[in-house]
Design a protein around this motif. Structure first.
Motif, PDB file in Angstrom:
ATOM      1  N   SER A 122     -28.130  -6.954  30.264  1.00 40.51           N
ATOM      2  CA  SER A 122     -26.712  -7.420  30.832  1.00 40.51           C
ATOM      3  C   SER A 122     -26.046  -8.341  29.865  1.00 40.51           C
ATOM      4  O   SER A 122     -24.726  -8.336  30.038  1.00 40.51           O
ATOM      5  CB  SER A 122     -26.799  -7.738  32.170  1.00 40.51           C
ATOM      6  OG  SER A 122     -27.606  -9.060  32.647  1.00 40.51           O
ATOM      7  N   LEU A 139     -22.132  -8.033  28.996  1.00 40.24           N
ATOM      8  CA  LEU A 139     -21.283  -8.741  29.178  1.00 40.24           C
ATOM      9  C   LEU A 139     -20.407  -9.449  28.023  1.00 40.24           C
ATOM     10  O   LEU A 139     -19.392  -9.593  28.027  1.00 40.24           O
ATOM     11  CB  LEU A 139     -21.845  -9.663  30.037  1.00 40.24           C
ATOM     12  CG  LEU A 139     -21.949  -9.315  31.620  1.00 40.24           C
ATOM     13  CD1 LEU A 139     -22.815 -10.276  32.506  1.00 40.24           C
ATOM     14  CD2 LEU A 139     -20.596  -9.032  32.476  1.00 40.24           C
ATOM     15  N   PHE A 141     -18.147  -6.869  26.771  1.00 38.89           N
ATOM     16  CA  PHE A 141     -17.115  -6.755  27.695  1.00 38.89           C
ATOM     17  C   PHE A 141     -16.016  -7.905  27.235  1.00 38.89           C
ATOM     18  O   PHE A 141     -14.822  -7.897  27.052  1.00 38.89           O
ATOM     19  CB  PHE A 141     -17.278  -6.986  28.999  1.00 38.89           C
ATOM     20  CG  PHE A 141     -15.773  -6.893  29.837  1.00 38.89           C
ATOM     21  CD1 PHE A 141     -14.887  -6.068  29.987  1.00 38.89           C
ATOM     22  CD2 PHE A 141     -15.626  -8.263  30.495  1.00 38.89           C
ATOM     23  CE1 PHE A 141     -14.018  -6.292  30.747  1.00 38.89           C
ATOM     24  CE2 PHE A 141     -14.769  -8.417  31.401  1.00 38.89           C
ATOM     25  CZ  PHE A 141     -13.938  -7.276  31.394  1.00 38.89           C
ATOM     26  N   GLY A 142     -16.552  -9.209  27.039  1.00 37.77           N
ATOM     27  CA  GLY A 142     -15.975 -10.451  26.890  1.00 37.77           C
ATOM     28  C   GLY A 142     -15.341 -10.252  25.191  1.00 37.77           C
ATOM     29  O   GLY A 142     -14.054 -10.730  24.974  1.00 37.77           O
ATOM     30  N   TRP A 185     -16.528 -17.406  28.498  1.00 37.30           N
ATOM     31  CA  TRP A 185     -17.391 -16.257  28.858  1.00 37.30           C
ATOM     32  C   TRP A 185     -18.374 -16.001  27.587  1.00 37.30           C
ATOM     33  O   TRP A 185     -19.578 -15.585  27.944  1.00 37.30           O
ATOM     34  CB  TRP A 185     -16.389 -15.109  28.830  1.00 37.30           C
ATOM     35  CG  TRP A 185     -16.808 -13.716  29.119  1.00 37.30           C
ATOM     36  CD1 TRP A 185     -17.640 -12.937  28.397  1.00 37.30           C
ATOM     37  CD2 TRP A 185     -16.859 -13.290  30.218  1.00 37.30           C
ATOM     38  NE1 TRP A 185     -17.846 -11.774  29.032  1.00 37.30           N
ATOM     39  CE2 TRP A 185     -17.623 -11.860  30.309  1.00 37.30           C
ATOM     40  CE3 TRP A 185     -16.260 -13.363  31.750  1.00 37.30           C
ATOM     41  CZ2 TRP A 185     -17.709 -10.849  31.285  1.00 37.30           C
ATOM     42  CZ3 TRP A 185     -16.412 -12.612  32.591  1.00 37.30           C
ATOM     43  CH2 TRP A 185     -17.230 -11.375  32.769  1.00 37.30           C
ATOM     44  N   ALA A 244     -22.586 -15.658  27.961  1.00 38.10           N
ATOM     45  CA  ALA A 244     -23.193 -14.478  27.509  1.00 38.10           C
ATOM     46  C   ALA A 244     -24.252 -14.855  26.570  1.00 38.10           C
ATOM     47  O   ALA A 244     -25.384 -14.522  26.406  1.00 38.10           O
ATOM     48  CB  ALA A 244     -22.205 -13.357  26.963  1.00 38.10           C
ATOM     49  N   SER A 249     -24.708 -19.088  33.924  1.00 40.83           N
ATOM     50  CA  SER A 249     -23.935 -18.071  33.174  1.00 40.83           C
ATOM     51  C   SER A 249     -23.070 -17.344  34.361  1.00 40.83           C
ATOM     52  O   SER A 249     -21.796 -17.043  34.247  1.00 40.83           O
ATOM     53  CB  SER A 249     -24.701 -17.088  32.630  1.00 40.83           C
ATOM     54  OG  SER A 249     -25.228 -17.602  31.419  1.00 40.83           O
ATOM     55  N   TYR A 279     -19.021 -16.794  34.560  1.00 46.59           N
ATOM     56  CA  TYR A 279     -18.473 -15.424  34.304  1.00 46.59           C
ATOM     57  C   TYR A 279     -17.339 -15.412  35.658  1.00 46.59           C
ATOM     58  O   TYR A 279     -16.263 -15.016  35.369  1.00 46.59           O
ATOM     59  CB  TYR A 279     -19.368 -14.435  34.844  1.00 46.59           C
ATOM     60  CG  TYR A 279     -20.311 -14.161  33.576  1.00 46.59           C
ATOM     61  CD1 TYR A 279     -20.020 -14.064  32.402  1.00 46.59           C
ATOM     62  CD2 TYR A 279     -21.964 -13.974  33.716  1.00 46.59           C
ATOM     63  CE1 TYR A 279     -20.848 -13.890  31.223  1.00 46.59           C
ATOM     64  CE2 TYR A 279     -22.556 -13.755  32.699  1.00 46.59           C
ATOM     65  CZ  TYR A 279     -22.118 -13.724  31.573  1.00 46.59           C
ATOM     66  OH  TYR A 279     -23.182 -13.382  30.424  1.00 46.59           O
TER      67      TYR A 279
END
Length: 111
Positions: A12, A16, A19-20, A37, A41, A74, A78
């Motif tokens: 994950s 993530l 995605f960031g 972010w 991660a 974390s 997020y």
């Protein structure tokens, strides 16, 4: 159990982080929030590996501290990046997560 959890947290973290790097800019424009972010991660990924080590050497204190630390540190970052007004109450959780991560390393050193 912690081995599996570490693998899921690691996977994950990569998702993530991606995605960031690629999708978050469509939702968030503040560079400081995007950096937060990225920090979340990064710490999640590094501590997923640490949790793998703790699980391998069977250090239950480190297992709990790393898992709690990643979730608090974390996870709160997020949520604060995505919706700071709604999750403002999580601000104090972030440093508690950091303390758990530090504690995990200390517990691992004392094994």
């Amino acid at each position: 159990m912690y081995w599996t959890l570490a693998c899921l947290y690691g996977a994950s973290a990569v998702g993530l982080g991606a995605f960031g790097a690629h999708g978050l800019k469509k939702v968030v424009s503040d560079p400081a929030k995007i950096a937060n972010w990225s920090t979340a991660a990064h710490y999640q990924l590094v501590h997923s590996v640490a949790l793998l080590v703790a699980a391998q050497v069977q250090n239950p204190i480190s297992d709990v501290l790393f898992t709690t630390g990643m979730t608090f540190f974390s996870g709160s970052l997020y949520l604060l990046v995505l919706n700071p007004a709604r999750f403002r109450f999580l601000g104090p959780v972030t440093p508690l997560g950091g303390l758990c991560l530090i504690g995990g390393w200390v517990a691992l050193a004392l094994k």
